[in-house]
Design a protein around this motif. Structure first.
Motif, PDB file in Angstrom:
ATOM      1  N   ILE A  28      27.601  53.586  -5.166  1.00 18.43           N
ATOM      2  CA  ILE A  28      27.667  52.278  -4.493  1.00 18.43           C
ATOM      3  C   ILE A  28      27.664  52.472  -2.983  1.00 18.43           C
ATOM      4  O   ILE A  28      26.968  51.758  -2.247  1.00 18.43           O
ATOM      5  CB  ILE A  28      28.910  51.502  -4.960  1.00 18.43           C
ATOM      6  CG1 ILE A  28      28.749  51.080  -6.418  1.00 18.43           C
ATOM      7  CG2 ILE A  28      29.169  50.283  -4.078  1.00 18.43           C
ATOM      8  CD1 ILE A  28      30.004  50.515  -7.038  1.00 18.43           C
ATOM      9  N   HIS A  29      28.409  53.459  -2.525  1.00 21.03           N
ATOM     10  CA  HIS A  29      28.438  53.752  -1.091  1.00 21.03           C
ATOM     11  C   HIS A  29      27.051  54.174  -0.586  1.00 21.03           C
ATOM     12  O   HIS A  29      26.631  53.765   0.497  1.00 21.03           O
ATOM     13  CB  HIS A  29      29.466  54.846  -0.800  1.00 21.03           C
ATOM     14  CG  HIS A  29      29.517  55.262   0.618  1.00 21.03           C
ATOM     15  ND1 HIS A  29      29.984  54.443   1.610  1.00 21.03           N
ATOM     16  CD2 HIS A  29      29.136  56.412   1.220  1.00 21.03           C
ATOM     17  CE1 HIS A  29      29.899  55.075   2.760  1.00 21.03           C
ATOM     18  NE2 HIS A  29      29.381  56.275   2.549  1.00 21.03           N
ATOM     19  N   ALA A  30      26.339  54.962  -1.364  1.00 18.80           N
ATOM     20  CA  ALA A  30      24.981  55.368  -0.987  1.00 18.80           C
ATOM     21  C   ALA A  30      24.057  54.156  -0.926  1.00 18.80           C
ATOM     22  O   ALA A  30      23.188  54.070  -0.053  1.00 18.80           O
ATOM     23  CB  ALA A  30      24.446  56.401  -1.972  1.00 18.80           C
ATOM     24  N   GLY A  31      24.237  53.209  -1.834  1.00 17.72           N
ATOM     25  CA  GLY A  31      23.441  51.988  -1.798  1.00 17.72           C
ATOM     26  C   GLY A  31      23.707  51.166  -0.553  1.00 17.72           C
ATOM     27  O   GLY A  31      22.796  50.563   0.017  1.00 17.72           O
ATOM     28  N   TYR A  32      24.954  51.119  -0.118  1.00 18.02           N
ATOM     29  CA  TYR A  32      25.281  50.408   1.118  1.00 18.02           C
ATOM     30  C   TYR A  32      24.708  51.121   2.340  1.00 18.02           C
ATOM     31  O   TYR A  32      24.424  50.488   3.363  1.00 18.02           O
ATOM     32  CB  TYR A  32      26.786  50.263   1.288  1.00 18.02           C
ATOM     33  CG  TYR A  32      27.402  49.171   0.446  1.00 18.02           C
ATOM     34  CD1 TYR A  32      26.838  47.904   0.391  1.00 18.02           C
ATOM     35  CD2 TYR A  32      28.535  49.410  -0.297  1.00 18.02           C
ATOM     36  CE1 TYR A  32      27.392  46.909  -0.381  1.00 18.02           C
ATOM     37  CE2 TYR A  32      29.106  48.423  -1.071  1.00 18.02           C
ATOM     38  CZ  TYR A  32      28.519  47.166  -1.107  1.00 18.02           C
ATOM     39  OH  TYR A  32      29.083  46.188  -1.865  1.00 18.02           O
ATOM     40  N   CYS A  33      24.542  52.427   2.275  1.00 16.97           N
ATOM     41  CA  CYS A  33      24.009  53.195   3.400  1.00 16.97           C
ATOM     42  C   CYS A  33      22.478  53.176   3.451  1.00 16.97           C
ATOM     43  O   CYS A  33      21.901  53.568   4.464  1.00 16.97           O
ATOM     44  CB  CYS A  33      24.490  54.636   3.325  1.00 16.97           C
ATOM     45  SG  CYS A  33      26.256  54.809   3.601  1.00 16.97           S
ATOM     46  N   LEU A  34      21.825  52.743   2.390  1.00 16.85           N
ATOM     47  CA  LEU A  34      20.363  52.777   2.329  1.00 16.85           C
ATOM     48  C   LEU A  34      19.696  52.021   3.478  1.00 16.85           C
ATOM     49  O   LEU A  34      18.758  52.559   4.084  1.00 16.85           O
ATOM     50  CB  LEU A  34      19.877  52.254   0.980  1.00 16.85           C
ATOM     51  CG  LEU A  34      18.362  52.258   0.783  1.00 16.85           C
ATOM     52  CD1 LEU A  34      17.838  53.692   0.791  1.00 16.85           C
ATOM     53  CD2 LEU A  34      17.991  51.561  -0.500  1.00 16.85           C
TER      54      LEU A  34
END
Length: 69
Positions: A28-34
């Motif tokens: 989820i954190h990686a998705g927010y950083c995309l």
């Protein structure tokens, strides 16, 4: 991303019974950083002599066509 995500992976290794929770949170954190990654990628591909104009929700890469001739 480079600080928070490795912490989740280390916690997943340290607590294997909760690893699936840590991996879900890291994804989820990686998705927010995309969007930040996409912004940085476009900035790296922009010409050196351009002007970056950032509006409230978007940005434009302005290239001067008269100086490139």
């Amino acid at each position: 991303f480079c600080v928070i995500s490795p912490v989740y992976f280390v916690l997943g290794v340290a607590f294997p019974m909760y690893a699936h929770y840590f991996i879900i949170i890291a994804s989820i954190h990686a998705g927010y950083c995309l969007p930040d990654f996409l912004f940085a990628w476009k900035l790296l591909k922009a010409p050196r002599s351009c002007i970056i104009d950032q509006a409230q929700d978007e940005f434009d890469i302005l290239v001067d066509q008269t100086s490139s001739s």
